[in-house]
Design a protein around this motif. Structure first.
Motif, PDB file in Angstrom:
ATOM      1  N   ALA A 197      22.469  12.182   3.740  1.00 16.06           N
ATOM      2  CA  ALA A 197      21.553  11.638   4.749  1.00 16.06           C
ATOM      3  C   ALA A 197      20.842  12.727   5.535  1.00 16.06           C
ATOM      4  CB  ALA A 197      22.310  10.717   5.711  1.00 16.06           C
ATOM      5  N   ASP A 198      21.452  13.946   5.583  1.00  9.85           N
ATOM      6  CA  ASP A 198      20.834  15.040   6.337  1.00  9.85           C
ATOM      7  C   ASP A 198      19.575  15.571   5.669  1.00  9.85           C
ATOM      8  OD1 ASP A 198      22.226  16.115   4.201  1.00  9.85           O
ATOM      9  OD2 ASP A 198      22.970  17.850   5.307  1.00  9.85           O
ATOM     10  N   LEU A 199      19.248  15.091   4.478  1.00 11.88           N
ATOM     11  CA  LEU A 199      17.986  15.474   3.845  1.00 11.88           C
ATOM     12  C   LEU A 199      16.793  14.902   4.606  1.00 11.88           C
ATOM     13  CD1 LEU A 199      18.778  14.989   0.027  1.00 11.88           C
ATOM     14  CD2 LEU A 199      18.598  17.147   1.296  1.00 11.88           C
ATOM     15  N   ILE A 200      17.056  13.853   5.384  1.00 11.44           N
ATOM     16  CA  ILE A 200      16.002  13.218   6.172  1.00 11.44           C
ATOM     17  C   ILE A 200      16.135  13.679   7.621  1.00 11.44           C
ATOM     18  CG2 ILE A 200      15.127  11.034   7.051  1.00 11.44           C
ATOM     19  CD1 ILE A 200      14.490  11.504   4.122  1.00 11.44           C
ATOM     20  N   TYR A 201      15.085  14.281   8.160  1.00 10.79           N
ATOM     21  CA  TYR A 201      15.117  14.801   9.526  1.00 10.79           C
ATOM     22  C   TYR A 201      13.681  14.886  10.060  1.00 10.79           C
ATOM     23  CZ  TYR A 201      13.777  19.002   6.963  1.00 10.79           C
ATOM     24  OH  TYR A 201      13.121  19.890   6.115  1.00 10.79           O
TER      25      TYR A 201
ATOM     26  N   PRO B 107       9.273  22.516   8.824  1.00  6.83           N
ATOM     27  CA  PRO B 107       9.895  22.934  10.081  1.00  6.83           C
ATOM     28  C   PRO B 107      10.313  21.718  10.897  1.00  6.83           C
ATOM     29  CG  PRO B 107       7.849  24.143   9.693  1.00  6.83           C
ATOM     30  CD  PRO B 107       7.884  23.032   8.690  1.00  6.83           C
ATOM     31  N   ARG B 108      11.521  21.764  11.434  1.00  8.88           N
ATOM     32  CA  ARG B 108      12.024  20.625  12.208  1.00  8.88           C
ATOM     33  C   ARG B 108      11.191  20.417  13.468  1.00  8.88           C
ATOM     34  NH1 ARG B 108      17.559  18.972  10.675  1.00  8.88           N
ATOM     35  NH2 ARG B 108      17.335  17.566  12.462  1.00  8.88           N
ATOM     36  N   LEU B 109      11.025  19.154  13.826  1.00 16.31           N
ATOM     37  CA  LEU B 109      10.294  18.813  15.044  1.00 16.31           C
ATOM     38  C   LEU B 109      11.210  18.702  16.250  1.00 16.31           C
ATOM     39  CD1 LEU B 109       7.816  16.075  13.730  1.00 16.31           C
ATOM     40  CD2 LEU B 109       7.346  18.475  14.215  1.00 16.31           C
ATOM     41  N   ASP B 110      12.523  18.640  16.014  1.00 14.94           N
ATOM     42  CA  ASP B 110      13.460  18.485  17.127  1.00 14.94           C
ATOM     43  C   ASP B 110      14.114  19.805  17.521  1.00 14.94           C
ATOM     44  OD1 ASP B 110      15.043  18.891  14.941  1.00 14.94           O
ATOM     45  OD2 ASP B 110      16.148  17.005  15.080  1.00 14.94           O
ATOM     46  N   ASN B 111      13.658  20.921  16.925  1.00 16.47           N
ATOM     47  CA  ASN B 111      14.166  22.255  17.243  1.00 16.47           C
ATOM     48  C   ASN B 111      15.641  22.434  16.905  1.00 16.47           C
ATOM     49  OD1 ASN B 111      11.688  23.203  18.320  1.00 16.47           O
ATOM     50  ND2 ASN B 111      12.118  22.110  20.228  1.00 16.47           N
ATOM     51  N   ARG B 112      16.211  21.513  16.171  1.00 17.27           N
ATOM     52  CA  ARG B 112      17.607  21.642  15.772  1.00 17.27           C
ATOM     53  C   ARG B 112      17.699  22.613  14.602  1.00 17.27           C
ATOM     54  NH1 ARG B 112      21.664  16.696  13.984  1.00 17.27           N
ATOM     55  NH2 ARG B 112      23.477  17.982  13.519  1.00 17.27           N
ATOM     56  N   ILE B 113      18.694  23.499  14.622  1.00 14.43           N
ATOM     57  CA  ILE B 113      18.879  24.497  13.569  1.00 14.43           C
ATOM     58  C   ILE B 113      19.886  23.987  12.554  1.00 14.43           C
ATOM     59  CG2 ILE B 113      19.620  26.857  13.068  1.00 14.43           C
ATOM     60  CD1 ILE B 113      18.801  27.621  15.889  1.00 14.43           C
TER      61      ILE B 113
ATOM     62  N   PHE C 128       0.852  -1.186   0.000  1.00  9.44           N
ATOM     63  CA  PHE C 128       0.000   0.000   0.000  1.00  9.44           C
ATOM     64  C   PHE C 128       0.892   1.241   0.000  1.00  9.44           C
ATOM     65  CE2 PHE C 128      -2.395  -3.381   2.007  1.00  9.44           C
ATOM     66  CZ  PHE C 128      -3.667  -3.249   1.469  1.00  9.44           C
ATOM     67  N   PHE C 129       0.317   2.351  -0.419  1.00  9.52           N
ATOM     68  CA  PHE C 129       1.041   3.615  -0.382  1.00  9.52           C
ATOM     69  C   PHE C 129       0.322   4.569   0.571  1.00  9.52           C
ATOM     70  CE2 PHE C 129       2.193   1.657  -4.351  1.00  9.52           C
ATOM     71  CZ  PHE C 129       3.570   1.829  -4.370  1.00  9.52           C
ATOM     72  N   THR C 130       1.085   5.220   1.414  1.00 10.99           N
ATOM     73  CA  THR C 130       0.493   6.104   2.417  1.00 10.99           C
ATOM     74  C   THR C 130       0.224   7.484   1.838  1.00 10.99           C
ATOM     75  OG1 THR C 130       2.562   7.078   3.219  1.00 10.99           O
ATOM     76  CG2 THR C 130       1.912   4.946   4.154  1.00 10.99           C
ATOM     77  N   PRO C 131      -0.685   8.227   2.447  1.00 13.56           N
ATOM     78  CA  PRO C 131      -0.760   9.662   2.175  1.00 13.56           C
ATOM     79  C   PRO C 131       0.541  10.307   2.667  1.00 13.56           C
ATOM     80  CG  PRO C 131      -2.761   8.879   3.273  1.00 13.56           C
ATOM     81  CD  PRO C 131      -1.746   7.786   3.377  1.00 13.56           C
ATOM     82  N   VAL C 132       0.808  11.517   2.220  1.00 13.67           N
ATOM     83  CA  VAL C 132       1.999  12.241   2.681  1.00 13.67           C
ATOM     84  C   VAL C 132       1.890  12.456   4.189  1.00 13.67           C
ATOM     85  CG1 VAL C 132       3.277  14.411   2.541  1.00 13.67           C
ATOM     86  CG2 VAL C 132       2.384  13.350   0.458  1.00 13.67           C
ATOM     87  N   PHE C 133       2.983  12.232   4.890  1.00 15.05           N
ATOM     88  CA  PHE C 133       2.994  12.395   6.341  1.00 15.05           C
ATOM     89  C   PHE C 133       4.176  13.252   6.766  1.00 15.05           C
ATOM     90  CE2 PHE C 133       5.075   8.320   5.332  1.00 15.05           C
ATOM     91  CZ  PHE C 133       6.341   8.532   5.870  1.00 15.05           C
ATOM     92  N   ARG C 134       4.084  13.743   7.981  1.00 18.70           N
ATOM     93  CA  ARG C 134       5.203  14.460   8.590  1.00 18.70           C
ATOM     94  C   ARG C 134       6.068  13.426   9.302  1.00 18.70           C
ATOM     95  NH1 ARG C 134       4.882  19.968  12.186  1.00 18.70           N
ATOM     96  NH2 ARG C 134       6.947  20.754  11.616  1.00 18.70           N
ATOM     97  N   LEU C 135       7.345  13.444   9.016  1.00 17.02           N
ATOM     98  CA  LEU C 135       8.254  12.437   9.532  1.00 17.02           C
ATOM     99  C   LEU C 135       8.688  12.752  10.960  1.00 17.02           C
ATOM    100  CD1 LEU C 135       9.989   9.916   8.844  1.00 17.02           C
ATOM    101  CD2 LEU C 135      11.773  11.494   8.097  1.00 17.02           C
ATOM    102  N   SER C 136       8.622  11.750  11.817  1.00 18.79           N
ATOM    103  CA  SER C 136       9.059  11.898  13.197  1.00 18.79           C
ATOM    104  C   SER C 136       9.891  10.670  13.576  1.00 18.79           C
ATOM    105  CB  SER C 136       7.855  12.030  14.123  1.00 18.79           C
ATOM    106  OG  SER C 136       8.249  12.225  15.465  1.00 18.79           O
TER     107      SER C 136
END
Length: 214
Positions: free
Chosen positions: A132-136, A175-181, A11-19
């Motif tokens: 790899a930093d493209l994924i956060y 926007p990042r969820l981990d508050n990292r800049i 199955f394919f998911t709807p777009v989600f926010r990654l955590s």
């Protein structure tokens, strides 16, 4: 899970926010040291924002969750007892965490095999590609998954239905969820030109001028 011996339907998911992304190095569950290391992520959806196509994708997954729940646990997905995990949960249960809350749904999606991860343009993402930093936490993705049940054998530590992970595609930044800049944003001021114009020897002259700052 996605690498189960059982025949799976993708199955394919709807777009989600990654955590909590863990897509490049498998990790063990500290609460279960005997379990095999896994790759995975937490996907956060806001169903109210689904497009018509995403509603269809979501319904397909929910129908499969219900079908497996009925087959393996003898009850509709919405009526599973408390001791059977449902796989997709109400984000209100994590209202104190960034990105979750009322109106969201989330799922922890895992696999024992490293998933493929690509960009919107289908270019590979990973440490071996230097990107790899493209994924956060906070970026937007979609994934290919399967639905499976677990804990059916006697003596199993837990049971439920869940989503298994195949592959992930990053759709866009968020926007990042981990508050990292990001480093590029942290050092946005111009560098003092004196450091660019001076020769290295100019800063190694044995001066004691630095004592003025003690």
């Amino acid at each position: 899970m996605a690498d189960s011996d059982k025949k799976t339907v993708k199955f394919f998911t709807p777009v989600f926010r990654l955590s909590f992304p863990n897509l490049f190095v498998a990790r063990r569950n500290e609460d279960d040291p005997d379990a095999k290391a896994k790759f995975g992520l937490s996907a956060i959806w806001t169903p109210a924002n689904f497009t018509p196509r995403e509603k269809e994708l979501w319904l397909n997954i929910m129908k499969e969750l219900d079908a497996i729940s009925r087959k393996d646990f003898g009850a509709p997905w919405k009526e599973l007892p408390d001791n059977v995990k449902r796989g997709v949960r109400d984000g209100a249960a994590k209202a104190g965490m960034e990105g979750y809350g009322k109106g969201t749904r989330f799922a922890n999606i895992t696999t024992h095999s490293r998933p493929g991860v690509i960009t919107k343009d289908r270019e590979d993402i990973g440490p071996e590609h230097g990107n790899a930093d493209l994924i956060y936490p906070g970026c937007y993705c979609r994934a290919s998954v399967n639905v499976y049940s677990y804990g059916l054998k006697k003596g199993s530590k837990g049971k439920g239905v869940a989503l298994g992970l195949f592959n992930v595609q990053k759709i866009k930044d968020g926007p990042r969820l981990d508050n990292r800049i990001a480093a590029a944003d942290d050092f946005d001021e111009d560098i003092d030109s004196a450091w660019l114009d001076q020769d290295d020897n100019d800063f190694d002259n044995g001066s004691d001028d630095g004592d003025d700052f003690e």
